[in-house]
Design a protein around this motif. Structure first.
Motif, mmCIF file in Angstrom:
data_model
loop_
_atom_site.group_PDB
_atom_site.id
_atom_site.type_symbol
_atom_site.label_atom_id
_atom_site.label_comp_id
_atom_site.label_asym_id
_atom_site.label_seq_id
_atom_site.Cartn_x
_atom_site.Cartn_y
_atom_site.Cartn_z
ATOM 1 N N VAL A 113 12.081 -66.653 -23.924
ATOM 2 C CA VAL A 113 11.149 -67.601 -24.503
ATOM 3 C C VAL A 113 10.217 -67.886 -23.388
ATOM 4 O O VAL A 113 10.709 -68.328 -22.027
ATOM 5 N N SER A 116 -6.103 -63.549 -18.318
ATOM 6 C CA SER A 116 -7.075 -63.466 -19.384
ATOM 7 C C SER A 116 -8.396 -62.732 -19.009
ATOM 8 O O SER A 116 -8.724 -62.451 -18.031
ATOM 9 N N VAL A 117 -9.123 -62.581 -19.953
ATOM 10 C CA VAL A 117 -10.259 -61.644 -19.964
ATOM 11 C C VAL A 117 -11.411 -62.376 -18.865
ATOM 12 O O VAL A 117 -11.949 -62.190 -18.007
ATOM 13 N N ARG A 160 8.407 -67.500 -18.515
ATOM 14 C CA ARG A 160 9.405 -66.877 -19.417
ATOM 15 C C ARG A 160 10.685 -66.600 -18.797
ATOM 16 O O ARG A 160 10.919 -66.067 -17.822
ATOM 17 N N ASP A 176 4.262 -60.660 -22.013
ATOM 18 C CA ASP A 176 5.661 -60.333 -21.937
ATOM 19 C C ASP A 176 6.548 -60.464 -20.533
ATOM 20 O O ASP A 176 7.490 -60.393 -20.626
ATOM 21 N N SER A 221 -0.573 -68.949 -22.914
ATOM 22 C CA SER A 221 -0.640 -68.343 -23.869
ATOM 23 C C SER A 221 -1.596 -67.271 -23.805
ATOM 24 O O SER A 221 -2.628 -67.289 -23.092
ATOM 25 N N GLY A 222 -1.342 -66.175 -24.280
ATOM 26 C CA GLY A 222 -2.221 -64.847 -23.783
ATOM 27 C C GLY A 222 -1.763 -63.745 -24.629
ATOM 28 O O GLY A 222 -0.757 -63.498 -25.152
ATOM 29 N N ALA A 223 -2.388 -62.501 -24.360
ATOM 30 C CA ALA A 223 -2.235 -61.226 -25.130
ATOM 31 C C ALA A 223 -1.226 -60.375 -24.213
ATOM 32 O O ALA A 223 -1.206 -60.677 -23.053
ATOM 33 N N SER A 224 -0.699 -59.567 -24.854
ATOM 34 C CA SER A 224 0.144 -58.503 -23.905
ATOM 35 C C SER A 224 -0.822 -57.638 -23.371
ATOM 36 O O SER A 224 -1.900 -57.368 -23.670
ATOM 37 N N ILE A 225 -0.311 -56.544 -22.547
ATOM 38 C CA ILE A 225 -1.146 -55.562 -21.975
ATOM 39 C C ILE A 225 -1.933 -54.744 -23.037
ATOM 40 O O ILE A 225 -3.041 -54.196 -22.606
#
Lengths: 349, 349
Positions: free
Chosen positions: B246, B135-136, B267, B157, B165-169
């Motif tokens: 998943v 995370s940032v 995942r 991913d 929970s988080g963003a992709s690159i």
């Protein structure tokens, strides 16, 4: 012919890398679509589940873009359609009358998409059909059944509705590209959506094989976007997009049973209802608390608490309100600069 | 000095784009690490929660790489460390003895990372400290507290353990990059991980601002990786990576209460235990069913049913077993070719 040449045949004003605004229902009206198209992108009007309202937006766009009329007589914008629950027959007259350059179909089965594709091609043969999908299986199935003019691949980072579980464009684009190639359908251009808000993301999407790039969240901060000021403020203030946004069905369900197929949920700024669900509170109580907050909010609305601010993981990179043309031009320039550097790209410290 | 120049000072054999194998516990042993380094990448040994075993792997790597000894006396590989639950004091003698070029710290608080960073720098000043975050906020906090030699940004991913929970690159890299710049820490190179399995993903990561790129799932299919044949087969056969994999905590919890902090899940290929959880079956019953399947599987093990095959969303792009050098060379070449094309990149149909 390359994918971009193919697209430029029907979007002759478009500049590359092609920047497209997401057809955000309610937020992306004719005002935004016209501004994006005028800046050399592809402007989209979001779906409005009211034919009269959508007609009004199309009429406005037509009037404002009359000087840009494209040789084949299409209206130089796209129109988004949410397919589930929308019988194609009721909408065809609208597309016959306005002939948008692109109709972007989303949230349907391949059979539903087929009905829409054939219907629109019947009444407006020059309108190109773009279909949004969120998995490799859906991409292949839709490509086979509908022969769309482009597939929009929506990754997990995207704000708003989308596949509840899925990959980001980092792996989704290359896998779809390879599968289409294997099945001799590589003529279909791929458009990338999800998590892209500035030039670096656009350049990355091009490397992944995208012929065009969609931005939604970035345009939430465009002056031309129809959004209450407190929503825009929440977008500007949000940081750490992968943490401040979450995917959930609760953002629909607080308003009653969600009509959305179970395949989909949506990404919003994390709010109190989501926190209630995450804490294991039963849905009925989550809804009750939501309505309590809504009533309380009539005096002083705290949208972070009770609102659903649809936004993607790129929200932390959206820092200011700008006009849409500035966004399109700046992002295109940033992306082109990075792409030009290519192998020599290396951040100087 | 650019980020890549900075990294090449301590990894002088490395070729760009820099390819790194993820330090997958148990799977990435000395055999894989040596092969990746010899191919001009940065090989990593995954963490082994047994000092004697990790010592054996380091000794093997040292023997096999004796001809490659780097001027400052470091061992030309990296070693992964899972920080939570691992007291630094017990491990320092190992790093003092083998002086790996890089130690990659993961899954800790910034304070835990600080203890490890100072400890390792104390016993092996030439070892560079890379710290993995998702995370940032964690990136900024860790950068401030530890001044790492690089931050590894793990997107949503990625296969194996990571932020639940988080963003992709796609959005994580640019946002971290901007935040570090704002706080005058842009000297820290960023390494991208999550969903990258081939040249297109690598080129995309470079556009996003990465100085190096990690692949895990792709190396699961490397001959040198330590993986049971049926696991490798499951990796090769999996398609539609965003659907067939998943994120969940169930992959740990079937073995009893998970020691992993709640911030993380993992995942895997979707399996029967995940389907049980998704169907709302209580955990106790999920675990009972899992053990029933395990016992039944002693005759004919169906790993898709009872195993946890850690894999990222890129798994659908992994199509064959190859030696690690072929993977590194091929991916580097594919990426370089795309990066060279730059703005003129457009798929010919």
């Amino acid at each position: 012919m390359t994918h971009i040449q193919q697209i430029k045949q029907y979007l002759p004003w478009a500049q590359t890398p092609l920047i497209i605004n997401a057809p955000m229902s309610g937020a992306a009206t004719s005002k935004l679509a016209v501004a994006v198209t005028r800046a050399g992108g592809l402007g989209h009007i979001g779906f409005l589940d009211d034919k009269k309202m959508l007609n009004t937006e199309l009429e406005k766009a037509k009037r404002q873009l009359s000087d840009m009329a494209v040789t084949n007589g299409t209206l130089p914008i796209g129109v988004g359609v949410i397919v589930f629950g929308s019988p194609v027959s009721q909408w065809l007259s609208l597309f016959a009358a306005y002939k948008p350059a692109v109709v972007w179909l989303s949230f349907g089965t391949s059979r539903e998409f087929q009905g829409w594709t054939e219907g629109i091609r019947g009444v407006s043969p020059d309108t190109k059909i773009w279909i949004q999908v969120g998995s490799v299986a859906a991409a292949l199935d839709t490509a086979r059944v509908c022969q769309p003019d482009a597939l929009v691949l929506q990754g997990n980072d995207a704000g708003g509705h989308g596949h509840a579980s899925g990959a980001s464009i980092i792996s989704l684009l290359p896998e779809v590209s390879d599968v289409l190639c294997k099945h001799r359908m590589s003529r279909i251009p791929l458009i990338a959506a999800g998590g892209i808000v500035e030039g670096r993301g656009v350049a990355a999407a091009i490397m992944l094989g995208a012929a065009g790039v969609v931005m939604g969240t970035r345009f939430l901060a465009a002056e031309e976007t129809n959004l209450p000021p407190e929503y825009r403020e929440a977008i500007i203030n949000a940081v750490d997009g992968g943490v401040s946004t979450v995917r959930s069905r609760v953002f629909d369900e607080t308003w009653g049973p969600s009509p959305w197929p179970v395949l989909y949920d949506g990404r919003c700024l994390r709010n109190a209802s989501y926190d209630d669900v995450a804490a294991g509170i039963p849905m009925q109580e989550v809804v009750r608390r939501f309505h309590l907050r809504l009533r309380k909010g009539q005096e002083e609305l705290d949208i972070k608490d009770s609102g659903s601010v649809w936004a993607g993981t790129g929200v932390g990179l959206v820092k200011k309100v700008e006009d849409a043309a500035s966004i399109v031009n700046q992002v295109r320039l940033e992306a082109a600069r990075r792409l030009e550097k290519g192998t020599s790209l290396d951040t100087h410290v």
